[in-house]
Motif scaffolding. Structure first.
Motif, short mmCIF file in Angstrom:
data_model
loop_
_atom_site.label_atom_id
_atom_site.label_comp_id
_atom_site.label_asym_id
_atom_site.label_seq_id
_atom_site.Cartn_x
_atom_site.Cartn_y
_atom_site.Cartn_z
N GLY A 145 0.81 -1.22 0.00
CA GLY A 145 0.00 0.00 0.00
C GLY A 145 0.84 1.26 0.00
O GLY A 145 0.47 2.26 0.60
N ALA B 235 2.84 2.73 -5.27
CA ALA B 235 2.54 1.80 -6.37
C ALA B 235 1.26 1.01 -6.09
O ALA B 235 0.37 0.92 -6.94
CB ALA B 235 3.72 0.85 -6.58
N LYS C 189 1.39 -4.98 5.28
CA LYS C 189 1.80 -5.77 6.45
C LYS C 189 1.83 -4.96 7.74
O LYS C 189 1.85 -5.54 8.82
CB LYS C 189 3.14 -6.44 6.19
CG LYS C 189 4.36 -5.55 6.18
CD LYS C 189 5.59 -6.44 6.10
CE LYS C 189 6.85 -5.65 5.90
NZ LYS C 189 8.05 -6.49 5.85
N GLN D 144 8.06 8.06 3.29
CA GLN D 144 9.31 8.69 3.76
C GLN D 144 9.95 9.59 2.70
O GLN D 144 10.90 10.31 3.00
CB GLN D 144 10.36 7.61 4.08
CG GLN D 144 9.96 6.61 5.12
CD GLN D 144 9.89 7.23 6.49
OE1 GLN D 144 10.76 7.98 6.86
NE2 GLN D 144 8.81 6.95 7.21
N ALA D 145 9.48 9.50 1.45
CA ALA D 145 10.18 10.20 0.36
C ALA D 145 10.21 11.70 0.63
O ALA D 145 9.22 12.29 1.03
CB ALA D 145 9.50 9.90 -0.98
N GLN D 146 11.37 12.28 0.40
CA GLN D 146 11.55 13.68 0.77
C GLN D 146 11.59 14.60 -0.44
O GLN D 146 10.72 15.42 -0.66
CB GLN D 146 12.87 13.85 1.53
CG GLN D 146 12.92 13.16 2.86
CD GLN D 146 14.26 13.38 3.56
OE1 GLN D 146 15.22 13.88 2.98
NE2 GLN D 146 14.33 13.00 4.82
N GLY E 183 11.25 14.72 -3.84
CA GLY E 183 10.17 15.05 -4.73
C GLY E 183 9.92 14.03 -5.81
O GLY E 183 10.40 12.90 -5.75
N VAL F 158 1.58 -10.97 3.95
CA VAL F 158 1.51 -11.97 2.87
C VAL F 158 2.74 -12.87 2.98
O VAL F 158 3.87 -12.40 2.98
CB VAL F 158 1.45 -11.30 1.48
CG1 VAL F 158 1.58 -12.35 0.38
CG2 VAL F 158 0.14 -10.54 1.33
N THR G 263 18.36 4.00 4.68
CA THR G 263 17.40 5.10 4.83
C THR G 263 15.98 4.56 4.91
O THR G 263 15.05 5.29 5.17
CB THR G 263 17.46 6.03 3.60
OG1 THR G 263 17.07 5.26 2.45
CG2 THR G 263 18.83 6.62 3.39
N LEU H 214 9.22 7.60 -7.46
CA LEU H 214 7.80 7.81 -7.12
C LEU H 214 6.98 7.87 -8.40
O LEU H 214 5.88 7.31 -8.47
CB LEU H 214 7.64 9.13 -6.35
CG LEU H 214 7.99 9.08 -4.86
CD1 LEU H 214 7.97 10.49 -4.26
CD2 LEU H 214 7.01 8.19 -4.09
C1 LIG Z 1 13.91 8.03 2.96
C2 LIG Z 1 13.52 7.87 1.52
C3 LIG Z 1 13.43 8.98 0.70
C4 LIG Z 1 13.07 8.84 -0.63
N1 LIG Z 1 12.93 9.97 -1.41
C5 LIG Z 1 12.46 9.85 -2.68
C6 LIG Z 1 12.18 10.99 -3.47
O1 LIG Z 1 12.33 12.12 -3.02
N2 LIG Z 1 11.72 10.80 -4.73
C7 LIG Z 1 11.51 9.56 -5.28
O2 LIG Z 1 11.09 9.45 -6.43
N3 LIG Z 1 11.76 8.45 -4.53
C8 LIG Z 1 12.21 8.57 -3.26
N4 LIG Z 1 12.45 7.44 -2.51
C9 LIG Z 1 12.15 6.12 -3.10
C10 LIG Z 1 10.64 5.93 -3.15
O3 LIG Z 1 10.05 6.44 -1.98
C11 LIG Z 1 10.27 4.46 -3.28
O4 LIG Z 1 11.00 3.85 -4.27
C12 LIG Z 1 8.80 4.28 -3.63
O5 LIG Z 1 8.03 5.05 -2.76
C13 LIG Z 1 8.42 2.83 -3.55
O6 LIG Z 1 7.03 2.71 -3.53
P1 LIG Z 1 6.37 1.27 -3.43
O7 LIG Z 1 4.91 1.51 -3.41
O8 LIG Z 1 6.93 0.41 -4.47
O9 LIG Z 1 6.88 0.67 -2.03
P2 LIG Z 1 6.60 1.14 -0.54
O10 LIG Z 1 6.16 2.55 -0.50
O11 LIG Z 1 7.78 0.78 0.27
O12 LIG Z 1 5.37 0.23 -0.10
C14 LIG Z 1 5.52 -1.14 0.12
C15 LIG Z 1 4.24 -1.69 0.71
O13 LIG Z 1 4.28 -3.11 0.69
C16 LIG Z 1 3.83 -3.61 1.92
N5 LIG Z 1 4.44 -4.94 2.16
C17 LIG Z 1 5.74 -5.29 2.09
N6 LIG Z 1 5.89 -6.60 2.38
C18 LIG Z 1 4.66 -7.09 2.62
C19 LIG Z 1 4.14 -8.37 2.99
N7 LIG Z 1 4.94 -9.44 3.19
N8 LIG Z 1 2.81 -8.50 3.17
C20 LIG Z 1 1.98 -7.43 3.01
N9 LIG Z 1 2.41 -6.20 2.66
C21 LIG Z 1 3.73 -6.03 2.47
C22 LIG Z 1 4.25 -2.56 2.94
O14 LIG Z 1 3.47 -2.69 4.11
C23 LIG Z 1 3.98 -1.28 2.15
O15 LIG Z 1 2.63 -0.93 2.27
C24 LIG Z 1 12.81 7.56 -1.17
C25 LIG Z 1 12.91 6.44 -0.34
C26 LIG Z 1 13.25 6.58 0.98
C27 LIG Z 1 13.35 5.37 1.86
#
Ligand SMILES: Cc1cc2nc3c(=O)[nH]c(=O)nc-3n(C[C@H](O)[C@H](O)[C@H](O)COP(=O)(O)OP(=O)(O)OC[C@H]3O[C@@H](n4cnc5c(N)ncnc54)[C@H](O)[C@@H]3O)c2cc1C
Length: 544
Positions: free
Chosen positions: A31, A34, A53, A63-65, A67, A173, A224, A401
């Motif tokens: 959640g 993506a 989870k 946590q993304a800062q 942009g 999961v 991070t 993002l």
């Molecule tokens: C500190 C920080 C700063 C960042 N700054 C930027 C930025 O400024 N710009 C940018 O473009 N990107 C940035 N990034 C990268 C970007 O935030 C991530 O790549 C992106 O948000 C990933 O999104 P996601 O939805 O794929 O994963 P996530 O946002 O990590 O979501 C993963 C989800 O999967 C769920 N999940 C995981 N395992 C399980 C399981 N076994 N069962 C059920 N649920 C599960 C979690 O609970 C969570 O809801 C940053 C990352 C970090 C850590």
């Protein structure tokens, strides 16, 4: 070699007829940006169920800062954004994917604004920032440095207003359910087995599944990422037979706040963009010794320079001197970073900010095509758990993002549209699985978790050698023998099983790639080798 990491198909034994069953058209695992975007889209076509989870706010996305990148200024153009992304990607980007993400980016920003996201602007125009590697100002941000938080707030609000979309939080999961395709040679994904903290094990049957489970930063001691980023999705996909790509490609961020004993938090690149200088423990500015762009050199160069300077000066960290920005201006531009520093009595502008590099972004993941489809029938993947080819061997800041949103929508649409094509009926199958009882002694799983993270940092960090990678594989294989043969009943232990599996794949891929490219730096092979201008794939059928 005892390949314990290949033996388990499911982490737990189960007997379908003894478990509760839930049915949905589209199951979305994760959640973050993506998963939320995918689920909102999928719910236009049928019932969607999103599982996370932990709490909805605990993800890399929130946590993304810095942009989110999009072409929104008349001086900028999609061609320039594409060129910048390709230049950083070190010849491994998929150009069609880059064009797709860049081409759809502005539309996603408008959509977010329509859904209530408040980005920084002067009322008429976005306040666009410029980051390292971007030739133009194209970074949209919110509340200074809380872009991810704002995007998740807006997406979550939209998700809560979306009919046919249900969310289960605190639901882990464990594995994807797969079943042989009728009349075909392969298997298809038919849902997942999960564990809810109140209801225990449950079987979720889905006609289409989207894996959006985020990254793997928690595999390294210095990271991070929040502690939930334990690479579950990568291990789950691997066990189900999905092909993973580019697992050796982990991006390390040069500057995470370093307070011994506290978890690391990111000090955005934008701080250096605004004039922050890196100094060593003697107060000497050193980046000029390593690169002509000094503090604004590419991330991997700055990360390695910091480690080298720490070694030369026998320091545990280096520091960011932000006195040039000024105390008030810093607090205004970076309110979250200021708050984080103040928790430890550091006032940016007056005090130096102690920093060191940390694991940041997983480029590798489930190998998907331009529609977000994995090689396993009925399974899509998007966000950090997927490898779309956008980033190649190095990620341009603020491109992830936007990738999560573009591929989230794509996967939601693809899964939704295929509901009308398939004439399948949802029905529980008599799937069962029994793990052999372990014959080996028990180990302290929490200790292995910590030791694995230390090992990954020491040996599979920003600089690697074949000797250290081989040693890593040996140690991980040893732990795998004692941990992967057990059957646990708590997420913290399942996470360690997933971490070991993913770490094994990452270290093996890093050992195999005998060159340096993008984020992958081998001290013993410091040059880029044109023969390695290709992706590395791993799967259960073709293990590393
Ligand atoms: C500190 C920080 C700063 C960042 N700054 C930027 C930025 O400024 N710009 C940018 O473009 N990107 C940035 N990034 C990268 C970007 O935030 C991530 O790549 C992106 O948000 C990933 O999104 P996601 O939805 O794929 O994963 P996530 O946002 O990590 O979501 C993963 C989800 O999967 C769920 N999940 C995981 N395992 C399980 C399981 N076994 N069962 C059920 N649920 C599960 C979690 O609970 C969570 O809801 C940053 C990352 C970090 C850590």
């Amino acid at each position: 070699m005892d390949r314990a990491y290949l033996k388990r198909r499911y982490l737990v034994s189960f007997e379908a007829r003894r478990l509760p069953h839930i049915f949905t058209d589209v199951l979305v695992i994760g959640g973050g940006a993506a998963g939320l975007r995918a689920a909102i889209e999928a719910a236009k076509y049928g019932q969607a169920l999103m599982i996370v989870k932990s709490a909805m706010t605990e993800s890399n996305s929130s946590q993304a800062q810095g942009g989110i990148a999009a072409v929104l200024d008349e001086r900028d153009s999609p061609a320039l954004h594409v060129a910048d992304t390709l230049a950083v990607g070190a010849d491994l980007c998929d150009e069609r994917v880059v064009e797709k993400v860049v081409g759809e980016a502005a539309d996603h920003i408008c959509e977010l604004v329509e859904w209530g996201a408040l980005f920084d602007s002067n009322g008429e125009r976005f306040d666009l920032a410029r980051e390292g590697g971007h030739s133009q100002r194209r970074i949209v941000h919110a509340h200074g440095d809380a872009t991810g938080w704002e995007i998740i707030r807006a997406l979550l609000e939209k998700a809560r207003q979306t009919d046919r979309l249900k969310i289960f939080d605190h639901c882990f999961v464990l594995d994807l359910l797969t079943d042989p395709v009728e009349g075909g040679p392969g298997s298809a994904c038919v849902g997942a087995i999960c564990w809810h903290q109140r209801y225990g094990l449950q079987m979720i049957w889905a006609r289409q599944t989207i894996l959006a489970s985020g990254g793997a930063g928690a595999l390294w001691r210095e990271t991070t990422n929040p502690p939930q980023a334990t690479a579950d999705g990568l291990a789950i996909a691997f066990r189900a037979g999905v092909t993973l790509a580019d697992m050796e490609m982990m991006q390390f961020h040069p500057t995470a706040l370093y307070i011994a004993g506290a978890s690391r938090s990111l000090i955005s690149e934008a701080v250096r963009g605004e004039g922050g200088k890196l100094v060593d423990k003697f107060g000497r500015r050193f980046m000029g010794d390593y690169h002509s762009d000094c503090e604004l050199a590419p991330r991997d160069v700055v990360a390695r320079a910091i480690l080298s300077q720490m070694l030369k000066t026998a320091g545990t960290h280096v520091s960011l001197d932000v006195s040039q920005i000024g105390v008030e201006q810093f607090a205004k531009r970076f309110p979250r970073i200021t708050e984080q520093c103040l928790k430890f009595g550091i006032e940016p502008g007056w005090d130096l900010i102690p920093v060191r590099p940390a694991a940041h972004y997983m480029i590798g993941g489930a190998h998907v095509d331009i529609e977000g489809r994995t090689g396993l029938e009925r399974l899509y993947s998007c966000g950090e758990s997927a490898c779309t080819g956008l980033h190649g061997a190095n990620r341009l800041g603020s491109n992830s993002l936007i990738e999560a949103l573009v591929f989230g929508r794509q996967c939601g649409r693809g899964a939704g549209e295929s509901l009308s094509l398939a004439n399948d009926k949802l029905a529980a199958k008599d799937l069962s699985f029994v793990n052999e009882p372990s014959q080996r002694t028990e180990m302290d799983v929490l200790d292995i978790r910590n030791s694995l993270r230390a090992l990954m940092w020491r040996n599979v960090g920003p600089t690697r050698t074949s000797e250290r990678l081989a040693e890593t594989l040996e140690i991980i294989d040893f732990w795998c023998r004692y941990v992967l043969d057990k059957q646990f009943d708590q997420p913290c232990d399942w996470e360690v099983q997933n971490m070991l599996t993913a770490a094994r794949l990452i270290a093996a891929s890093a050992l195999k790639r005998t060159e340096s490219r993008g984020v992958h730096f081998r001290e013993d092979f410091p040059d880029t080798d044109p023969a390695w201008r290709r992706h590395l794939f791993v799967s259960r059928q073709s293990p590393p």
